[in-house]
Design a protein around this motif. Structure first.
Motif, PDB file in Angstrom:
ATOM      1  N   SER A 342     -63.999  42.334  11.522  1.00 38.17           N
ATOM      2  CA  SER A 342     -63.554  40.966  11.292  1.00 38.17           C
ATOM      3  C   SER A 342     -64.356  40.042  12.205  1.00 38.17           C
ATOM      4  N   PHE A 343     -65.415  39.487  11.660  1.00 43.13           N
ATOM      5  CA  PHE A 343     -66.309  38.647  12.475  1.00 43.13           C
ATOM      6  C   PHE A 343     -66.532  37.303  11.788  1.00 43.13           C
ATOM      7  N   MET A 344     -67.057  36.385  12.547  1.00 43.49           N
ATOM      8  CA  MET A 344     -67.438  35.071  12.033  1.00 43.49           C
ATOM      9  C   MET A 344     -68.950  35.092  11.828  1.00 43.49           C
ATOM     10  N   LEU A 345     -69.390  34.894  10.594  1.00 41.26           N
ATOM     11  CA  LEU A 345     -70.818  34.910  10.289  1.00 41.26           C
ATOM     12  C   LEU A 345     -71.421  33.540  10.542  1.00 41.26           C
ATOM     13  N   VAL A 346     -72.465  33.514  11.357  1.00 44.78           N
ATOM     14  CA  VAL A 346     -73.237  32.296  11.594  1.00 44.78           C
ATOM     15  C   VAL A 346     -74.677  32.613  11.248  1.00 44.78           C
ATOM     16  N   ALA A 347     -75.255  31.848  10.328  1.00 44.11           N
ATOM     17  CA  ALA A 347     -76.631  32.089   9.896  1.00 44.11           C
ATOM     18  C   ALA A 347     -77.441  30.818  10.059  1.00 44.11           C
ATOM     19  N   SER A 348     -78.739  30.996  10.201  1.00 50.29           N
ATOM     20  CA  SER A 348     -79.624  29.836  10.265  1.00 50.29           C
ATOM     21  C   SER A 348     -80.861  30.120   9.426  1.00 50.29           C
ATOM     22  N   MET A 349     -81.466  29.060   8.907  1.00 45.35           N
ATOM     23  CA  MET A 349     -82.657  29.212   8.076  1.00 45.35           C
ATOM     24  C   MET A 349     -83.413  27.899   8.007  1.00 45.35           C
ATOM     25  N   ASN A 350     -84.680  27.993   7.696  1.00 45.85           N
ATOM     26  CA  ASN A 350     -85.483  26.808   7.400  1.00 45.85           C
ATOM     27  C   ASN A 350     -85.228  26.407   5.954  1.00 45.85           C
ATOM     28  N   PRO A 351     -85.465  25.134   5.598  1.00 44.91           N
ATOM     29  CA  PRO A 351     -85.203  24.710   4.215  1.00 44.91           C
ATOM     30  C   PRO A 351     -86.275  25.160   3.218  1.00 44.91           C
ATOM     31  N   CYS A 352     -87.415  25.635   3.723  1.00 46.09           N
ATOM     32  CA  CYS A 352     -88.508  26.050   2.846  1.00 46.09           C
ATOM     33  C   CYS A 352     -89.449  26.955   3.638  1.00 46.09           C
ATOM     34  N   PRO A 353     -90.436  27.582   2.998  1.00 43.59           N
ATOM     35  CA  PRO A 353     -91.339  28.480   3.735  1.00 43.59           C
ATOM     36  C   PRO A 353     -92.066  27.824   4.908  1.00 43.59           C
ATOM     37  N   CYS A 354     -92.523  26.585   4.737  1.00 41.58           N
ATOM     38  CA  CYS A 354     -93.221  25.931   5.851  1.00 41.58           C
ATOM     39  C   CYS A 354     -92.258  25.370   6.872  1.00 41.58           C
ATOM     40  N   GLY A 355     -91.006  25.146   6.459  1.00 41.69           N
ATOM     41  CA  GLY A 355     -89.968  24.712   7.374  1.00 41.69           C
ATOM     42  C   GLY A 355     -89.712  23.220   7.405  1.00 41.69           C
ATOM     43  N   TYR A 356     -90.494  22.417   6.679  1.00 37.09           N
ATOM     44  CA  TYR A 356     -90.404  20.960   6.848  1.00 37.09           C
ATOM     45  C   TYR A 356     -89.983  20.220   5.589  1.00 37.09           C
ATOM     46  N   TYR A 357     -89.373  20.907   4.620  1.00 37.14           N
ATOM     47  CA  TYR A 357     -88.896  20.222   3.424  1.00 37.14           C
ATOM     48  C   TYR A 357     -87.828  19.199   3.805  1.00 37.14           C
ATOM     49  N   GLY A 358     -88.053  17.940   3.452  1.00 37.43           N
ATOM     50  CA  GLY A 358     -87.102  16.887   3.745  1.00 37.43           C
ATOM     51  C   GLY A 358     -87.191  16.315   5.136  1.00 37.43           C
ATOM     52  N   ASP A 359     -88.120  16.810   5.964  1.00 35.13           N
ATOM     53  CA  ASP A 359     -88.262  16.297   7.329  1.00 35.13           C
ATOM     54  C   ASP A 359     -89.095  15.011   7.292  1.00 35.13           C
ATOM     55  N   PRO A 360     -88.540  13.886   7.766  1.00 32.71           N
ATOM     56  CA  PRO A 360     -89.280  12.619   7.704  1.00 32.71           C
ATOM     57  C   PRO A 360     -90.498  12.583   8.624  1.00 32.71           C
ATOM     58  N   LEU A 361     -90.581  13.499   9.598  1.00 33.40           N
ATOM     59  CA  LEU A 361     -91.678  13.463  10.561  1.00 33.40           C
ATOM     60  C   LEU A 361     -92.817  14.408  10.200  1.00 33.40           C
ATOM     61  N   HIS A 362     -92.602  15.318   9.274  1.00 37.32           N
ATOM     62  CA  HIS A 362     -93.631  16.279   8.902  1.00 37.32           C
ATOM     63  C   HIS A 362     -93.699  16.380   7.377  1.00 37.32           C
ATOM     64  N   LYS A 363     -94.878  16.587   6.875  1.00 35.36           N
ATOM     65  CA  LYS A 363     -95.062  16.717   5.434  1.00 35.36           C
ATOM     66  C   LYS A 363     -94.870  18.166   5.012  1.00 35.36           C
ATOM     67  N   CYS A 364     -94.051  18.362   3.995  1.00 33.63           N
ATOM     68  CA  CYS A 364     -93.835  19.705   3.465  1.00 33.63           C
ATOM     69  C   CYS A 364     -95.011  20.096   2.573  1.00 33.63           C
ATOM     70  N   THR A 365     -95.539  21.296   2.758  1.00 31.47           N
ATOM     71  CA  THR A 365     -96.695  21.781   1.996  1.00 31.47           C
ATOM     72  C   THR A 365     -96.295  22.770   0.904  1.00 31.47           C
ATOM     73  N   CYS A 366     -94.994  22.931   0.683  1.00 33.01           N
ATOM     74  CA  CYS A 366     -94.514  23.922  -0.281  1.00 33.01           C
ATOM     75  C   CYS A 366     -94.360  23.305  -1.670  1.00 33.01           C
ATOM     76  N   THR A 367     -94.601  24.097  -2.678  1.00 31.94           N
ATOM     77  CA  THR A 367     -94.375  23.671  -4.057  1.00 31.94           C
ATOM     78  C   THR A 367     -92.908  23.884  -4.415  1.00 31.94           C
ATOM     79  N   PRO A 368     -92.407  23.187  -5.447  1.00 33.15           N
ATOM     80  CA  PRO A 368     -91.010  23.412  -5.865  1.00 33.15           C
ATOM     81  C   PRO A 368     -90.714  24.873  -6.189  1.00 33.15           C
ATOM     82  N   GLY A 369     -91.686  25.565  -6.777  1.00 22.65           N
ATOM     83  CA  GLY A 369     -91.480  26.979  -7.086  1.00 22.65           C
ATOM     84  C   GLY A 369     -91.327  27.821  -5.835  1.00 22.65           C
ATOM     85  N   GLN A 370     -92.138  27.519  -4.814  1.00 22.69           N
ATOM     86  CA  GLN A 370     -92.030  28.259  -3.552  1.00 22.69           C
ATOM     87  C   GLN A 370     -90.671  28.022  -2.895  1.00 22.69           C
TER      88      GLN A 370
END
Length: 515
Positions: A342-370
């Motif tokens: 009986s545990f509490m699951l805490v997970a973390s992840m980037n929003p995309c492979p490059c990590g910057y999807y939706g980040d206003p300070l960095h340009k995301c280089t991933c395609t929608p398919g990726q």
């Protein structure tokens, strides 16, 4: 001559008393019966080397050792000590009248030194249940076993000490541990505190809600946004372990051999963070000995999966049953073991492979398919078991440059404890239900039924935000927890609104928009 000593075999958290029968007859043969594994069979070689090194000789006769009950498989090196004492008793070197009063466990070095073994705590509990006068263990295991009251625990350095004790030529003082003092002394000693976290107030609030209801949570954000930093501080705001929870958690770690020689009791909720390369066996438990895995080691605590999408998908699917049933069953050819998880699951992840999807300070280089393929690494059934989906952004410099500390963990923990106390009273008549995350559908209708205005809001949100059907009950559970934090008897519209905001990955357009 026949001598009998006593020890115990551990199968999962179940412990069985084992009688070690040693018989000496004229001859030159050696027999061992009772389903011993390789480590137990090798005990004879360790004993035959250790006895001369402490001033005794191995009997020049035929030895027959039986481990009863004979149909139960015996594993591990903890049988060395009871077998060695049994041989000396059968050879007339030890007063056999003493042997029936003590349970023994320990591994022998070739010089007679007693080495620590795992699963001593469950064995100590069994010894007390069977009303043995005392338990003799290696000195490094003494504190672990001594937390069991009404049982004399003797920690010995070597085999010679045990022989002297059994013959009454030397007296030893039982190891004493003040369980309550040790338990409460370290309960709130945390190295990490939320006071050190600048900004991210909305994320702190989400973690507070998750802690108050024991909800599973996933953090999605670009690199450097503080996902791991805040997850590692989560134990500092969770309610403290009860003494019963602490004992149960310590038993699991004892069986796994994860307790140090100076640790007698786990006083804080476990925080397990396996690497994403961990195997299915490492996560769920297994091997030929059916050892507990990370899900069981996190029992009554937190299982943190950093970089969730980097885990093997088959490994992640292992979590589905433990998250639902809060226990895991490991089956082997000859036995089945069940561990609580009986545990509490805490997970973390980037929003995309490059990590910057939706980040206003960095340009995301991933395609929608990726991006779509990246997110599909987490299956719908697994995501269904995660109550809160929280998006993070990098903290602006204006927040980082503030000198004032954030709200300390102690203040947040006080609110969490009050909310948990409300839930304990609510679920006092329901067996196995302690927090809002464990509520069934029927309990949701009873304790989290929204009023008409809240129901209309929830209906509009599901239609407009394209929320999936699986989000409905999760939103109600989280809303019930928010209401508890607000000390509200009923779930109101503001509680529903906040809970809806915590289901971002359920939005049908999430992968087509910026965060």
């Amino acid at each position: 001559m026949l001598a009998k000593t006593y020890t115990a075999a551990v199968n999962g958290l179940e412990t069985t008393t084992i009688m070690v029968e040693v018989n000496i007859t004229p001859g030159v043969q050696f027999h061992m019966t009772g389903l011993p594994d390789s480590a137990v069979k090798e005990s004879y070689d360790r004993i035959s080397a250790a006895l001369p090194n402490i001033g005794f000789r191995l009997p020049a006769a035929s030895l027959t050792i039986n481990l009863s009950p004979a149909d139960l498989k015996k594993e591990g090196s903890g049988f060395d000590l009871p077998m060695a004492i049994g041989i000396l008793g059968a050879d007339g070197k030890i007063d056999c009248g003493q042997l029936r009063d003590y349970m023994l466990v320990g591994e022998l070095g070739l010089d007679g030194i007693l080495k620590p073994v795992r699963a001593v705590l469950p064995i100590a509990i069994r010894a007390r249940k069977e009303k043995f006068k005392g338990l003799i263990v290696p000195k490094d295991n003494a504190r672990e076993a001594a937390i069991v009251n009404n049982l004399d625990v003797y920690g010995m350095d070597n085999l010679a000490d045990v022989v002297a004790f059994m013959n009454g030529s030397t007296s030893y003082v039982p190891t004493v541990v003040d369980t309550r003092k040790e338990f409460y002394e370290h309960q709130y000693s945390f190295d990490l505190d939320f006071a050190d976290v600048k900004g991210q107030e909305s994320v702190k609030r989400a973690l507070e809600v998750a802690s108050a209801g024991s909800h599973n949570i996933i953090l999605i954000g670009p690199p450097g946004s503080g996902k791991s930093m805040m997850a590692k501080r989560l134990p500092s705001i969770l309610p403290p372990l009860s003494l019963a929870e602490s004992l149960e958690t310590t038993q699991i770690h004892s069986v796994a051999g994860k307790l140090g020689s100076n640790v007698s009791l786990i006083t804080q909720r476990p925080f397990r963070s396996p690497h994403h390369s961990t195997s299915q066996v490492g996560l769920a438990g297994g091997t030929s000995k059916a050892m507990p895995g990370e899900v069981s080691l996190a029992h009554n605590g937190v299982l943190f999966l950093d970089e969730l999408t980097e885990f093997n998908r088959a490994t992640l699917e292992i979590l589905r049953q433990p998250l639902e049933d809060r226990k895991i069953t490991i089956t082997r050819a000859n036995f089945t073991v069940e561990y609580p998880c009986s545990f509490m699951l805490v997970a973390s992840m980037n929003p995309c492979p490059c990590g910057y999807y939706g980040d206003p300070l960095h340009k995301c280089t991933c395609t929608p398919g990726q991006i779509s393929r990246y997110l599909s690494k987490i299956s719908g059934p697994l995501l269904d078991r995660i109550d809160l989906h929280i998006e993070l952004q990098n903290v602006p410099f204006s927040d980082l440059s503030k000198m004032a500390p954030g709200e300390p963990s102690e203040k947040i923990r006080e609110r969490v404890i009050k909310a948990r106390q409300i839930q304990e009273v609510r679920f006092k008549d329901f067996k196995g239900i302690h927090c809002n995350a464990q509520m069934t559908e029927r309990m949701l209708h009873r304790f989290a039924e929204p009023d008409a205005a809240s129901l209309d809001m929830l209906r509009m949100a599901m239609e407009k935000l394209k929320l999936s059907a699986r989000a409905y009950s999760r939103i109600l559970k989280v809303a019930r927890t928010i209401a508890d934090l607000d000390n509200s008897e009923n779930v109101q519209s503001q509680h529903i609104a906040e809970a809806i905001g915590y289901r971002n990955l359920d939005r049908g357009d999430w992968a087509e928009r910026g965060i």
